[in-house]
Design a protein around this motif. Sequence first.
Motif, PDB file in Angstrom:
ATOM      1  N   VAL A  42      16.878   4.001  28.887  1.00 30.56           N
ATOM      2  CA  VAL A  42      15.574   3.537  29.353  1.00 30.56           C
ATOM      3  C   VAL A  42      15.221   2.185  28.737  1.00 30.56           C
ATOM      4  O   VAL A  42      14.922   1.225  29.443  1.00 30.56           O
ATOM      5  CB  VAL A  42      14.471   4.578  29.048  1.00 30.56           C
ATOM      6  CG1 VAL A  42      13.101   4.065  29.520  1.00 30.56           C
ATOM      7  CG2 VAL A  42      14.801   5.907  29.716  1.00 30.56           C
ATOM      8  N   ARG A  43      15.280   2.114  27.419  1.00 33.50           N
ATOM      9  CA  ARG A  43      14.882   0.900  26.723  1.00 33.50           C
ATOM     10  C   ARG A  43      16.004  -0.124  26.574  1.00 33.50           C
ATOM     11  O   ARG A  43      15.743  -1.297  26.352  1.00 33.50           O
ATOM     12  CB  ARG A  43      14.354   1.268  25.325  1.00 33.50           C
ATOM     13  CG  ARG A  43      13.151   2.180  25.331  1.00 33.50           C
ATOM     14  CD  ARG A  43      11.921   1.495  25.866  1.00 33.50           C
ATOM     15  NE  ARG A  43      11.542   0.351  25.027  1.00 33.50           N
ATOM     16  CZ  ARG A  43      10.549  -0.475  25.281  1.00 33.50           C
ATOM     17  NH1 ARG A  43       9.836  -0.297  26.389  1.00 33.50           N
ATOM     18  NH2 ARG A  43      10.261  -1.457  24.468  1.00 33.50           N
ATOM     19  N   HIS A  44      17.249   0.329  26.689  1.00 30.82           N
ATOM     20  CA  HIS A  44      18.418  -0.530  26.427  1.00 30.82           C
ATOM     21  C   HIS A  44      18.317  -1.184  25.041  1.00 30.82           C
ATOM     22  O   HIS A  44      18.718  -2.333  24.849  1.00 30.82           O
ATOM     23  CB  HIS A  44      18.565  -1.599  27.516  1.00 30.82           C
ATOM     24  CG  HIS A  44      19.103  -1.042  28.797  1.00 30.82           C
ATOM     25  ND1 HIS A  44      19.727  -1.820  29.739  1.00 30.82           N
ATOM     26  CD2 HIS A  44      19.112   0.219  29.308  1.00 30.82           C
ATOM     27  CE1 HIS A  44      20.082  -1.076  30.778  1.00 30.82           C
ATOM     28  NE2 HIS A  44      19.722   0.167  30.519  1.00 30.82           N
ATOM     29  N   ALA A  45      17.784  -0.406  24.109  1.00 26.44           N
ATOM     30  CA  ALA A  45      17.658  -0.863  22.720  1.00 26.44           C
ATOM     31  C   ALA A  45      18.913  -0.420  21.975  1.00 26.44           C
ATOM     32  O   ALA A  45      18.907   0.574  21.232  1.00 26.44           O
ATOM     33  CB  ALA A  45      16.399  -0.284  22.087  1.00 26.44           C
ATOM     34  N   ASP A  46      19.999  -1.157  22.174  1.00 20.32           N
ATOM     35  CA  ASP A  46      21.300  -0.716  21.675  1.00 20.32           C
ATOM     36  C   ASP A  46      21.358  -0.650  20.153  1.00 20.32           C
ATOM     37  O   ASP A  46      22.010   0.225  19.584  1.00 20.32           O
ATOM     38  CB  ASP A  46      22.394  -1.644  22.206  1.00 20.32           C
ATOM     39  CG  ASP A  46      22.435  -1.665  23.725  1.00 20.32           C
ATOM     40  OD1 ASP A  46      22.108  -0.636  24.340  1.00 20.32           O
ATOM     41  OD2 ASP A  46      22.785  -2.714  24.295  1.00 20.32           O
ATOM     42  N   GLY A  47      20.695  -1.586  19.491  1.00 20.02           N
ATOM     43  CA  GLY A  47      20.702  -1.572  18.028  1.00 20.02           C
ATOM     44  C   GLY A  47      20.030  -0.334  17.463  1.00 20.02           C
ATOM     45  O   GLY A  47      20.546   0.305  16.532  1.00 20.02           O
ATOM     46  N   TRP A  48      18.882   0.029  18.025  1.00 19.38           N
ATOM     47  CA  TRP A  48      18.183   1.235  17.564  1.00 19.38           C
ATOM     48  C   TRP A  48      18.967   2.483  17.918  1.00 19.38           C
ATOM     49  O   TRP A  48      19.006   3.450  17.149  1.00 19.38           O
ATOM     50  CB  TRP A  48      16.784   1.300  18.168  1.00 19.38           C
ATOM     51  CG  TRP A  48      15.824   0.342  17.527  1.00 19.38           C
ATOM     52  CD1 TRP A  48      15.303  -0.797  18.087  1.00 19.38           C
ATOM     53  CD2 TRP A  48      15.284   0.435  16.210  1.00 19.38           C
ATOM     54  NE1 TRP A  48      14.474  -1.429  17.200  1.00 19.38           N
ATOM     55  CE2 TRP A  48      14.440  -0.686  16.034  1.00 19.38           C
ATOM     56  CE3 TRP A  48      15.428   1.332  15.168  1.00 19.38           C
ATOM     57  CZ2 TRP A  48      13.747  -0.919  14.846  1.00 19.38           C
ATOM     58  CZ3 TRP A  48      14.745   1.111  13.977  1.00 19.38           C
ATOM     59  CH2 TRP A  48      13.910   0.001  13.827  1.00 19.38           C
ATOM     60  N   ALA A  49      19.598   2.488  19.087  1.00 24.18           N
ATOM     61  CA  ALA A  49      20.425   3.641  19.469  1.00 24.18           C
ATOM     62  C   ALA A  49      21.582   3.809  18.490  1.00 24.18           C
ATOM     63  O   ALA A  49      21.928   4.932  18.105  1.00 24.18           O
ATOM     64  CB  ALA A  49      20.952   3.447  20.893  1.00 24.18           C
ATOM     65  N   LEU A  50      22.177   2.690  18.092  1.00 23.02           N
ATOM     66  CA  LEU A  50      23.255   2.740  17.103  1.00 23.02           C
ATOM     67  C   LEU A  50      22.739   3.309  15.779  1.00 23.02           C
ATOM     68  O   LEU A  50      23.423   4.114  15.132  1.00 23.02           O
ATOM     69  CB  LEU A  50      23.836   1.349  16.893  1.00 23.02           C
ATOM     70  CG  LEU A  50      24.935   1.217  15.837  1.00 23.02           C
ATOM     71  CD1 LEU A  50      26.150   2.059  16.213  1.00 23.02           C
ATOM     72  CD2 LEU A  50      25.341  -0.254  15.682  1.00 23.02           C
ATOM     73  N   ALA A  51      21.535   2.924  15.394  1.00 26.57           N
ATOM     74  CA  ALA A  51      20.949   3.432  14.147  1.00 26.57           C
ATOM     75  C   ALA A  51      20.774   4.944  14.215  1.00 26.57           C
ATOM     76  O   ALA A  51      21.012   5.658  13.228  1.00 26.57           O
ATOM     77  CB  ALA A  51      19.604   2.748  13.890  1.00 26.57           C
ATOM     78  N   VAL A  52      20.365   5.469  15.380  1.00 21.88           N
ATOM     79  CA  VAL A  52      20.218   6.922  15.542  1.00 21.88           C
ATOM     80  C   VAL A  52      21.563   7.614  15.359  1.00 21.88           C
ATOM     81  O   VAL A  52      21.661   8.664  14.706  1.00 21.88           O
ATOM     82  CB  VAL A  52      19.607   7.254  16.915  1.00 21.88           C
ATOM     83  CG1 VAL A  52      19.650   8.760  17.175  1.00 21.88           C
ATOM     84  CG2 VAL A  52      18.178   6.756  17.000  1.00 21.88           C
ATOM     85  N   LEU A  53      22.636   7.032  15.928  1.00 17.35           N
ATOM     86  CA  LEU A  53      23.969   7.623  15.765  1.00 17.35           C
ATOM     87  C   LEU A  53      24.403   7.617  14.305  1.00 17.35           C
ATOM     88  O   LEU A  53      25.000   8.580  13.819  1.00 17.35           O
ATOM     89  CB  LEU A  53      24.989   6.854  16.609  1.00 17.35           C
ATOM     90  CG  LEU A  53      24.998   7.102  18.118  1.00 17.35           C
ATOM     91  CD1 LEU A  53      26.191   6.390  18.746  1.00 17.35           C
ATOM     92  CD2 LEU A  53      25.038   8.581  18.443  1.00 17.35           C
ATOM     93  N   VAL A  54      24.126   6.531  13.615  1.00 13.79           N
ATOM     94  CA  VAL A  54      24.512   6.433  12.198  1.00 13.79           C
ATOM     95  C   VAL A  54      23.760   7.478  11.380  1.00 13.79           C
ATOM     96  O   VAL A  54      24.354   8.176  10.534  1.00 13.79           O
ATOM     97  CB  VAL A  54      24.243   5.019  11.656  1.00 13.79           C
ATOM     98  CG1 VAL A  54      24.431   4.975  10.134  1.00 13.79           C
ATOM     99  CG2 VAL A  54      25.170   4.010  12.321  1.00 13.79           C
TER     100      VAL A  54
END
Length: 207
Positions: A42-54
């Motif tokens: 939805v947001r295409h906030a790839d950096g934040w999505a990566l942070a969630v995975l980490v």
Amino acid sequence: MNDATRTAGTAPVASDRILTVPNLLSFVRLLGIPLFLWLMLVRHADGWALAVLVVGAVTDWADGKLARLLDQSSRLGAILDPLVDRLYIVATLVALVARDIVPWWIAAILIGRELVLAPTLAVYRRRGLPPPEVLYLGKGATFLLMCALPLLLLALAVPAATDVAEPFGWAALVWGTALYVWTGALYVYRALATARVTSPIGGHREP
């Protein structure tokens, strides 16, 4: 846990406790899955999505350590932890396929493996047995996949890291997929062997 290990007392017996620190961490990781999908799709906030995975990977490591250190192993944790791992893998695959980062057929292989394994759990439930122990090779496959997918996302989120993250991500994805499929076949074999030698509760042994 097999009978020999339980008798020897070399491993803690899982309890029926629900409110434990490791289980709390698993629930936190579970809540991170819809957040990750929202950030990616939805947001295409790839950096934040990566942070969630980490954060998910760190808490995955921490809950296993804490379960042993605090002697808080539980039957719920034995089911919940690998379930959340699989959900993270599926959610990440769906997001990366939707963003044209990973080809659909790799996702189909990995998700198909889970669909094939799901019915095997009924073999153990019908016999009053716990789910099978997680294979160390399976843990290795999951580790590779949980490294591969964030690396591929890192290559997208941080262009400066692409030259390093992308090849390592693809290498881990290929090896992780191969091991994931192989361990899936081993789980199916173990379920079939259990069905042959153990009778269902209140029934006859299946042919």
